[in-house]
Enzyme design. Structure first.
Site, PDB file in Angstrom:
ATOM      1  N   ASP A 210       0.817  -1.216   0.000  1.00  7.29           N
ATOM      2  CA  ASP A 210       0.000   0.000   0.000  1.00  7.29           C
ATOM      3  C   ASP A 210       0.850   1.265   0.000  1.00  7.29           C
ATOM      4  O   ASP A 210       2.063   1.210   0.179  1.00  7.29           O
ATOM      5  CB  ASP A 210      -0.960  -0.002   1.205  1.00  7.29           C
ATOM      6  CG  ASP A 210      -0.276  -0.349   2.517  1.00  7.29           C
ATOM      7  OD1 ASP A 210       0.956  -0.341   2.572  1.00  7.29           O
ATOM      8  OD2 ASP A 210      -0.995  -0.621   3.501  1.00  7.29           O
TER       9      ASP A 210
ATOM     10  N   ASN B  30      -7.473  -2.189  14.328  1.00  7.17           N
ATOM     11  CA  ASN B  30      -8.869  -2.510  14.008  1.00  7.17           C
ATOM     12  C   ASN B  30      -8.982  -3.737  13.100  1.00  7.17           C
ATOM     13  O   ASN B  30     -10.050  -4.016  12.569  1.00  7.17           O
ATOM     14  CB  ASN B  30      -9.551  -1.292  13.364  1.00  7.17           C
ATOM     15  CG  ASN B  30      -8.916  -0.891  12.036  1.00  7.17           C
ATOM     16  OD1 ASN B  30      -8.042  -1.590  11.523  1.00  7.17           O
ATOM     17  ND2 ASN B  30      -9.344   0.220  11.468  1.00  7.17           N
TER      18      ASN B  30
ATOM     19  N   HIS C 140      -7.292  -4.227  10.237  1.00  7.05           N
ATOM     20  CA  HIS C 140      -7.057  -4.040   8.796  1.00  7.05           C
ATOM     21  C   HIS C 140      -5.767  -4.728   8.360  1.00  7.05           C
ATOM     22  O   HIS C 140      -4.849  -4.909   9.151  1.00  7.05           O
ATOM     23  CB  HIS C 140      -7.081  -2.557   8.389  1.00  7.05           C
ATOM     24  CG  HIS C 140      -5.915  -1.727   8.809  1.00  7.05           C
ATOM     25  ND1 HIS C 140      -6.045  -0.433   9.274  1.00  7.05           N
ATOM     26  CD2 HIS C 140      -4.582  -1.960   8.814  1.00  7.05           C
ATOM     27  CE1 HIS C 140      -4.866   0.075   9.531  1.00  7.05           C
ATOM     28  NE2 HIS C 140      -3.950  -0.830   9.272  1.00  7.05           N
TER      29      HIS C 140
ATOM     30  N   GLU D 124      -9.742  -1.729   5.228  1.00  7.32           N
ATOM     31  CA  GLU D 124     -10.324  -1.339   6.506  1.00  7.32           C
ATOM     32  C   GLU D 124     -11.615  -2.122   6.774  1.00  7.32           C
ATOM     33  O   GLU D 124     -12.296  -2.546   5.824  1.00  7.32           O
ATOM     34  CB  GLU D 124     -10.664   0.155   6.465  1.00  7.32           C
ATOM     35  CG  GLU D 124      -9.450   1.073   6.343  1.00  7.32           C
ATOM     36  CD  GLU D 124      -8.793   1.361   7.694  1.00  7.32           C
ATOM     37  OE1 GLU D 124      -8.750   0.461   8.550  1.00  7.32           O
ATOM     38  OE2 GLU D 124      -8.315   2.483   7.875  1.00  7.32           O
TER      39      GLU D 124
HETATM   40  C1  GLP Z   1      -0.628   0.685   8.556  1.00  9.06           C
HETATM   41  C2  GLP Z   1      -0.322  -0.120   7.294  1.00  9.06           C
HETATM   42  C3  GLP Z   1      -0.463  -1.591   7.521  1.00  9.06           C
HETATM   43  C4  GLP Z   1       0.199  -1.976   8.814  1.00  9.06           C
HETATM   44  C5  GLP Z   1      -0.533  -1.335   9.953  1.00  9.06           C
HETATM   45  C6  GLP Z   1       0.056  -1.660  11.306  1.00  9.06           C
HETATM   46  O1  GLP Z   1      -1.856   1.306   8.550  1.00  9.06           O
HETATM   47  N1  GLP Z   1      -1.101   0.247   6.164  1.00  9.06           N
HETATM   48  O2  GLP Z   1       0.079  -2.287   6.418  1.00  9.06           O
HETATM   49  O3  GLP Z   1       0.196  -3.362   8.973  1.00  9.06           O
HETATM   50  O4  GLP Z   1      -0.546   0.054   9.792  1.00  9.06           O
HETATM   51  O5  GLP Z   1       1.144  -0.846  11.582  1.00  9.06           O
HETATM   52  P1  GLP Z   1       2.104  -0.990  12.799  1.00  9.06           P
HETATM   53  O6  GLP Z   1       2.989  -2.140  12.485  1.00  9.06           O
HETATM   54  O7  GLP Z   1       2.863   0.299  12.849  1.00  9.06           O
HETATM   55  O8  GLP Z   1       1.282  -1.210  13.990  1.00  9.06           O
END
Ligand code: GLP
Length: 240
Positions: free
Chosen positions: A66, A135, A137, A142
């Site tokens: 992404d 959440n 995702h 989402e």
């Molecule tokens: C972001 C990314 C995800 C990631 C998530 C968790 O929103 N788009 O791909 O897995 O956050 O991030 P973190 O590892 O910082 O908790």
């Protein structure tokens, strides 16, 4: 889904890195699906060390999940900049073989179709690395009544904007949209490794660990894929 519960973040990073390392050793021209966020940073640090010890990334190709939209790739909060900083600039990968969605794509629909075609043209992703949002995702898919199968533009949920604002100077600077691979794009991977670390992920992991499927927690759709490993530390696993 295989669930591997390890002691802490260091052990989680080592277990995840081992899977990617062995994939690169067994198939030097493999396609790695990569993720951003805080969670995979320790894993990337280990891969950088492995490179210093001789692991060869020269034929590896990568596809990222992404990217914020709109956001220029040179912005230090972009996922392109993240990948360069934490991995690509520190190993011998050919940058032409690294793919991150274009946060400035003029025609987003066209771009998304091309990104999907790119994933197919690479012959499929050998291992897709995923984090998980608080959440539930994955990528930027989402929680919603309906999920999109393929690469698409999506609006970020308020809690995701808040969670990700820690990387930006102000919450107002967090882009409100992103381009993300969809559920079917992720499912094209032969193997999926999902990482969850810390108590902040315990709720999402709890929902995932029930084994049921709901679009209210997109990660639960991973129960439909034949080869998924969830690696979580004790804090994320909670009282399951
Ligand atoms: C972001 C990314 C995800 C990631 C998530 C968790 O929103 N788009 O791909 O897995 O956050 O991030 P973190 O590892 O910082 O908790």
């Amino acid at each position: 889904m295989k669930i591997l519960v390890v002691e802490d973040y260091a052990a989680l990073s080592a277990a995840g890195a081992e899977i990617l390392e062995s994939t690169v050793r067994e198939k030097p021209n493999c396609v790695l699906g990569l993720a951003t966020g805080e969670t995979p940073i320790g894993l990337y640090d280990i891969l950088v060390k492995k490179y210093a010890e001789g692991l060869d990334f020269s034929k590896v190709q990568t596809v990222n999940l992404d990217e914020y939209y709109p956001l220029e790739p040179t912005n230090e909060q972009s996922y392109r900049a993240f990948m360069n900083m934490h991995l690509f600039d520190k190993i011998n990968i050919n940058k032409d073989n690294t793919n991150v969605p274009d946060g400035l794509a003029a025609d987003v629909d066209k771009f998304c179709g091309e990104y999907e075609a790119l994933i197919d043209s690479l012959g499929g992703i050998d291992v897709q690395l995923l984090g998980i949002g608080r959440n539930g995702h994955i990528g930027f898919n989402e929680p919603a009544d309906e999920l999109y199968p393929y690469t698409h533009l999506t609006a970020l949920k308020e809690d995701t904007i808040q969670a990700n604002s820690r990387f930006f100077e102000n919450e107002a600077d967090v882009p409100r949209s992103a381009i993300t691979m969809g559920m079917a794009s992720i499912f094209k991977a032969k193997r999926i490794v999902i990482l969850a670390s810390g108590a902040g992920k315990a709720n999402a992991v709890k929902t995932l660990a029930t084994g049921r499927i709901t679009t209210a927690c997109p990660a639960t759709l991973l129960h439909l894929h034949p080869d998924v490993t969830l690696i979580c530390d004790k804090a994320a696993y909670g009282n399951n």
